[in-house]
Design a protein around this motif. Sequence first.
Motif, PDB file in Angstrom:
ATOM      1  N   SER A 238      -1.222 -13.591   8.747  1.00  0.00           N
ATOM      2  CA  SER A 238       0.196 -13.266   8.564  1.00  0.00           C
ATOM      3  C   SER A 238       0.384 -12.225   7.467  1.00  0.00           C
ATOM      4  CB  SER A 238       0.980 -14.535   8.231  1.00  0.00           C
ATOM      5  OG  SER A 238       2.334 -14.225   7.935  1.00  0.00           O
ATOM      6  N   LEU A 239      -0.284 -12.405   6.335  1.00  0.00           N
ATOM      7  CA  LEU A 239      -0.151 -11.459   5.230  1.00  0.00           C
ATOM      8  C   LEU A 239      -0.716 -10.097   5.599  1.00  0.00           C
ATOM      9  CD1 LEU A 239      -1.022 -13.690   2.129  1.00  0.00           C
ATOM     10  CD2 LEU A 239       1.217 -13.188   3.119  1.00  0.00           C
ATOM     11  N   ARG A 240      -1.841 -10.088   6.311  1.00  0.00           N
ATOM     12  CA  ARG A 240      -2.424  -8.811   6.722  1.00  0.00           C
ATOM     13  C   ARG A 240      -1.514  -8.083   7.710  1.00  0.00           C
ATOM     14  NH1 ARG A 240      -8.418 -10.417   8.393  1.00  0.00           N
ATOM     15  NH2 ARG A 240      -7.475 -12.484   8.596  1.00  0.00           N
ATOM     16  N   SER A 241      -0.849  -8.833   8.578  1.00  0.00           N
ATOM     17  CA  SER A 241       0.096  -8.220   9.510  1.00  0.00           C
ATOM     18  C   SER A 241       1.282  -7.623   8.765  1.00  0.00           C
ATOM     19  CB  SER A 241       0.581  -9.270  10.522  1.00  0.00           C
ATOM     20  OG  SER A 241       1.591  -8.731  11.349  1.00  0.00           O
ATOM     21  N   ILE A 242       1.784  -8.343   7.781  1.00  0.00           N
ATOM     22  CA  ILE A 242       2.901  -7.827   6.979  1.00  0.00           C
ATOM     23  C   ILE A 242       2.482  -6.553   6.258  1.00  0.00           C
ATOM     24  CG2 ILE A 242       4.296  -8.319   4.930  1.00  0.00           C
ATOM     25  CD1 ILE A 242       4.322 -11.280   5.954  1.00  0.00           C
ATOM     26  N   HIS A 243       1.273  -6.528   5.757  1.00  0.00           N
ATOM     27  CA  HIS A 243       0.798  -5.323   5.073  1.00  0.00           C
ATOM     28  C   HIS A 243       0.751  -4.143   6.039  1.00  0.00           C
ATOM     29  CE1 HIS A 243      -2.339  -2.649   3.231  1.00  0.00           C
ATOM     30  NE2 HIS A 243      -1.517  -2.823   2.209  1.00  0.00           N
ATOM     31  N   ARG A 244       0.296  -4.366   7.242  1.00  0.00           N
ATOM     32  CA  ARG A 244       0.237  -3.286   8.229  1.00  0.00           C
ATOM     33  C   ARG A 244       1.629  -2.801   8.619  1.00  0.00           C
ATOM     34  NH1 ARG A 244      -3.677  -6.730  10.476  1.00  0.00           N
ATOM     35  NH2 ARG A 244      -2.171  -7.424  12.070  1.00  0.00           N
ATOM     36  N   HIS A 245       2.620  -3.674   8.555  1.00  0.00           N
ATOM     37  CA  HIS A 245       3.977  -3.338   8.983  1.00  0.00           C
ATOM     38  C   HIS A 245       4.907  -3.005   7.813  1.00  0.00           C
ATOM     39  CE1 HIS A 245       2.410  -5.437  12.564  1.00  0.00           C
ATOM     40  NE2 HIS A 245       3.287  -4.718  13.246  1.00  0.00           N
ATOM     41  N   ARG A 246       4.347  -2.776   6.626  1.00  0.00           N
ATOM     42  CA  ARG A 246       5.189  -2.420   5.486  1.00  0.00           C
ATOM     43  C   ARG A 246       5.882  -1.085   5.748  1.00  0.00           C
ATOM     44  NH1 ARG A 246       0.112  -0.769   4.620  1.00  0.00           N
ATOM     45  NH2 ARG A 246      -0.312   1.140   3.421  1.00  0.00           N
ATOM     46  N   LEU A 247       7.032  -0.896   5.111  1.00  0.00           N
ATOM     47  CA  LEU A 247       7.817   0.315   5.310  1.00  0.00           C
ATOM     48  C   LEU A 247       7.377   1.400   4.335  1.00  0.00           C
ATOM     49  CD1 LEU A 247      11.362  -1.280   5.750  1.00  0.00           C
ATOM     50  CD2 LEU A 247       9.710  -0.626   7.519  1.00  0.00           C
ATOM     51  N   SER A 248       7.519   2.618   4.744  1.00  0.00           N
ATOM     52  CA  SER A 248       7.113   3.753   3.913  1.00  0.00           C
ATOM     53  C   SER A 248       8.204   4.087   2.900  1.00  0.00           C
ATOM     54  CB  SER A 248       6.840   4.970   4.804  1.00  0.00           C
ATOM     55  OG  SER A 248       6.481   6.089   4.023  1.00  0.00           O
ATOM     56  N   GLY A 249       7.875   3.950   1.608  1.00  0.00           N
ATOM     57  CA  GLY A 249       8.765   4.384   0.540  1.00  0.00           C
ATOM     58  C   GLY A 249      10.002   3.554   0.341  1.00  0.00           C
ATOM     59  N   THR A 250      10.081   2.384   0.961  1.00  0.00           N
ATOM     60  CA  THR A 250      11.287   1.551   0.875  1.00  0.00           C
ATOM     61  C   THR A 250      11.032   0.339   0.004  1.00  0.00           C
ATOM     62  OG1 THR A 250      11.986   2.238   3.086  1.00  0.00           O
ATOM     63  CG2 THR A 250      12.985   0.241   2.197  1.00  0.00           C
ATOM     64  N   GLN A 251      11.803   0.222  -1.080  1.00  0.00           N
ATOM     65  CA  GLN A 251      11.719  -0.930  -1.971  1.00  0.00           C
ATOM     66  C   GLN A 251      13.125  -1.302  -2.438  1.00  0.00           C
ATOM     67  OE1 GLN A 251       9.118  -2.777  -2.739  1.00  0.00           O
ATOM     68  NE2 GLN A 251       7.468  -1.497  -1.897  1.00  0.00           N
ATOM     69  N   PHE A 252      13.404  -2.592  -2.477  1.00  0.00           N
ATOM     70  CA  PHE A 252      14.697  -3.074  -2.969  1.00  0.00           C
ATOM     71  C   PHE A 252      14.643  -3.416  -4.453  1.00  0.00           C
ATOM     72  CE2 PHE A 252      17.678  -6.703  -3.651  1.00  0.00           C
ATOM     73  CZ  PHE A 252      18.868  -6.046  -3.378  1.00  0.00           C
ATOM     74  N   TYR A 253      13.505  -3.906  -4.913  1.00  0.00           N
ATOM     75  CA  TYR A 253      13.402  -4.387  -6.282  1.00  0.00           C
ATOM     76  C   TYR A 253      12.816  -3.364  -7.249  1.00  0.00           C
ATOM     77  CZ  TYR A 253      14.787  -8.982  -4.630  1.00  0.00           C
ATOM     78  OH  TYR A 253      15.501 -10.026  -4.085  1.00  0.00           O
ATOM     79  N   VAL A 254      12.484  -2.194  -6.754  1.00  0.00           N
ATOM     80  CA  VAL A 254      11.924  -1.173  -7.644  1.00  0.00           C
ATOM     81  C   VAL A 254      12.203   0.198  -7.057  1.00  0.00           C
ATOM     82  CG1 VAL A 254       9.637  -1.215  -6.561  1.00  0.00           C
ATOM     83  CG2 VAL A 254       9.846  -0.488  -8.924  1.00  0.00           C
ATOM     84  N   SER A 255      12.464   1.167  -7.920  1.00  0.00           N
ATOM     85  CA  SER A 255      12.513   2.573  -7.521  1.00  0.00           C
ATOM     86  C   SER A 255      11.766   3.351  -8.601  1.00  0.00           C
ATOM     87  CB  SER A 255      13.960   3.057  -7.369  1.00  0.00           C
ATOM     88  OG  SER A 255      14.623   3.077  -8.622  1.00  0.00           O
ATOM     89  N   GLN A 256      11.900   4.666  -8.602  1.00  0.00           N
ATOM     90  CA  GLN A 256      11.177   5.478  -9.576  1.00  0.00           C
ATOM     91  C   GLN A 256      12.103   6.515 -10.193  1.00  0.00           C
ATOM     92  OE1 GLN A 256       7.973   6.713  -6.902  1.00  0.00           O
ATOM     93  NE2 GLN A 256       6.505   5.616  -8.173  1.00  0.00           N
ATOM     94  N   HIS A 257      11.884   6.774 -11.486  1.00  0.00           N
ATOM     95  CA  HIS A 257      12.648   7.803 -12.160  1.00  0.00           C
ATOM     96  C   HIS A 257      12.345   9.169 -11.539  1.00  0.00           C
ATOM     97  CE1 HIS A 257      14.950   6.103 -15.411  1.00  0.00           C
ATOM     98  NE2 HIS A 257      13.929   5.375 -15.822  1.00  0.00           N
ATOM     99  N   LEU A 258      13.365   9.974 -11.497  1.00  0.00           N
ATOM    100  CA  LEU A 258      13.217  11.326 -10.981  1.00  0.00           C
ATOM    101  C   LEU A 258      12.135  12.062 -11.757  1.00  0.00           C
ATOM    102  CD1 LEU A 258      14.405  13.691  -9.236  1.00  0.00           C
ATOM    103  CD2 LEU A 258      15.842  14.221 -11.215  1.00  0.00           C
ATOM    104  N   GLY A 259      11.246  12.704 -11.048  1.00  0.00           N
ATOM    105  CA  GLY A 259      10.260  13.553 -11.690  1.00  0.00           C
ATOM    106  C   GLY A 259       9.018  12.808 -12.088  1.00  0.00           C
TER     107      GLY A 259
END
Length: 760
Positions: free
Chosen positions: A318-339
Amino acid sequence: MKFASSMKRVAAAGLVLLAAVWPVLGQNARLSNPDFESGKLGETPEGWFVPKPLAAAGFTAVLTDGQPRSGRLCAELRWPTQAPPVDTFSNLMQTLDAKPWRGKRIKVTAAIRVATGERDERAQMWLRVDRPGGGGAFDNIGDRPVRKQTWDDYSITAEVADDARTLNLGLMTFSGATAWFDHVRLEVLGDVEKVRTVLDSDHQFDGGSTLALKDLTKVQIENLATLGKVWGFLKYHHPRVTTGQAHWDYELFRVLPAILAAPDRSSANAALLKWIAGRGEVADPETPARLIDGNLHLRPDLDWIGDETLLGTELSQSLRSIHRHRLSGTQFYVSQHLGVGNPIFLHEPSYPDLTLPDAGFQLLSLYRFWNIIEYWSPYRDMLGEDWDAVLKEFIPKIAPAPNAETYQRELMALIAKAHDSHTNLWSSLQVRPPVGDGYLPVTVRFIENSAFVTGYQVADKAKAMGLEVGDILTDLDGVRVSKLVETWTPYYAASNDPARLRDIARSLPRGPRGAVDVRVRRGSETLELRAERLPPSSLNVKPSHTHDLPGETFRLLSEEVAYLKFSTVKATEAAHYVEMASGTKGLILDIRNYPPEFMVFALGSLLVTKATEFARFTRGDLSNPGAFHWTHPVSLSPAKPHYSGKVVVLLDETSQSQAEYTSMAFRAAGAKIVGSTTAGADGNVSDFALPGGLRSMISGIGVFYPDKKPTQRIGIIPDVEIKPTLAGMRAGRDEVLEEAVRQILEPDGAMALIEKLRKR
């Protein structure tokens, strides 16, 4: 201070303790001078500012009358003739008080045009909403940058949270572009809907987790450790979680009872599998995430999800399947500072009204911190700890902690395991030993592993107690200082021993108010004193954290040696400092302190005759949590006036973060480093909340030498190591400064100047 930047000329890594990307230089209640009609031709528009590092590097943003969009004037953003490296960006900024727009959705529109060439010159603008602890809205036109040479309008939008503090608007150019901006408008589009995320709609555990724990069995600890890892993995990988469809803190409380009740590992794994299945099926993403190896520094540490002995076959699959189906660049609990890319930890409630003890929220605090290090610490490979073992160690310490003070102290001990001088429980230093609001009226520093009294907070009171500068504190209230250091060390988060002893020394005079038995060694004598810890209102409880010379920022120690201390330095004066040092044989740069302004490029460019690489960064990967990628090297570019004499930099344990980054640049410029190992904490910081209204932070990007050698924990290793001695301190000598003089002058001249310095 902390800045964020992807540029190579104005990159500012390791600048700490402010939440904004650029320093806030003033707040207006409304957009000031939006049409750029106020101010003098050729000067920065009134109401706007250029961040100091950019101004020091030669970037200008001025009013011009050349073809404005409307009115008489517009703003022109320009680098000097010598263009900066490709991808350098620059800013003209304005910071606004957010109060008038709280709860509103706003739009900013500006007219922009840009001069284009062969360097992919482009312009854009950005808007960031700052909230307490970070996590505000952000928008820019980075996906549609301006490359047109004719005027056109461009817009960005943002939602202003009810607790927003400031709006930060930036007009930006890339790759040394010259661009023009005019007619900036800010308008309200309407009210923001109050319920915007699942955090606002899921209230089941607002009153507490309902979980009470005392003693945990070995099986429970093992199962809770697996839960902590699985919960963190899903937080940053499961599509329903990374798209914000689950209140992941409260989901933890929903599965915890089943895990605690499980009699063995397989039962707990079955409960986890059922819990995950309840989140729904994961579909194939339109854009699959993939890990690019080309510039990879750290791979995600995910071998464990394939460990069927630990997880069982079905849970592992189940965990390996979730890893394969993760979304590209999408996070709700974290983002990144510009630059620069250091993480912004979004949607991490602090639960300030939480009633403690609460075993569920305390366990959540452990899981949140542990997984932030696991997936977002650029120095995860330098912890020097078995991080899985740390998780198991602290489950029975933090989850059942019987009161708020114990909970916070155990969190401090956990945080100390990250070995990062940036990382601490900054909200709770009052519970770190020694506890108390009284202070002996002296300052202390460890010299040759002895607690040496370096000065007074109030001289007459200290002397009345019999305490003197030069004393060595050996016992406090009948306990050896060495034993106190040993007892307190687990609660002092630090990258290395010099930084830890620095912080313990600053705390050593603290304790309960009132009388205290003090044993000191004075020369060959041992004295028993009856001293008193006094209330902070009667003392200067903020002693200087510098070891540089008192007095002027710049001075000539002689006709041949100039001295510049960085604790009071000004970036705008960099050229003036060099002009005043002109003709000397050597310039001593004293960075045994924390610079208040960013000097890397302002002064570093005056020390080189050709482009000189001095650092490179690593940044995290939102598509592959736990992965870190190399960025391009950061370089100094030569500027005038050039200083051609010898340069010596002074460092010690007070040199941390920005001070370390600055010394890296100067070393690359040819400076010799004299002193002792620095604090070993470099990189822009990222702060986050922990349950109970608590706050912590981590070093958010990795800072390395151009050859990829690390600085974290190691610090800046001097070319010539020299530390103060007890004999030298008692004689009032500055032995580190004396060595710097020897590095510049011939022996006879050096001795003459050193004798002169000793007599001052």
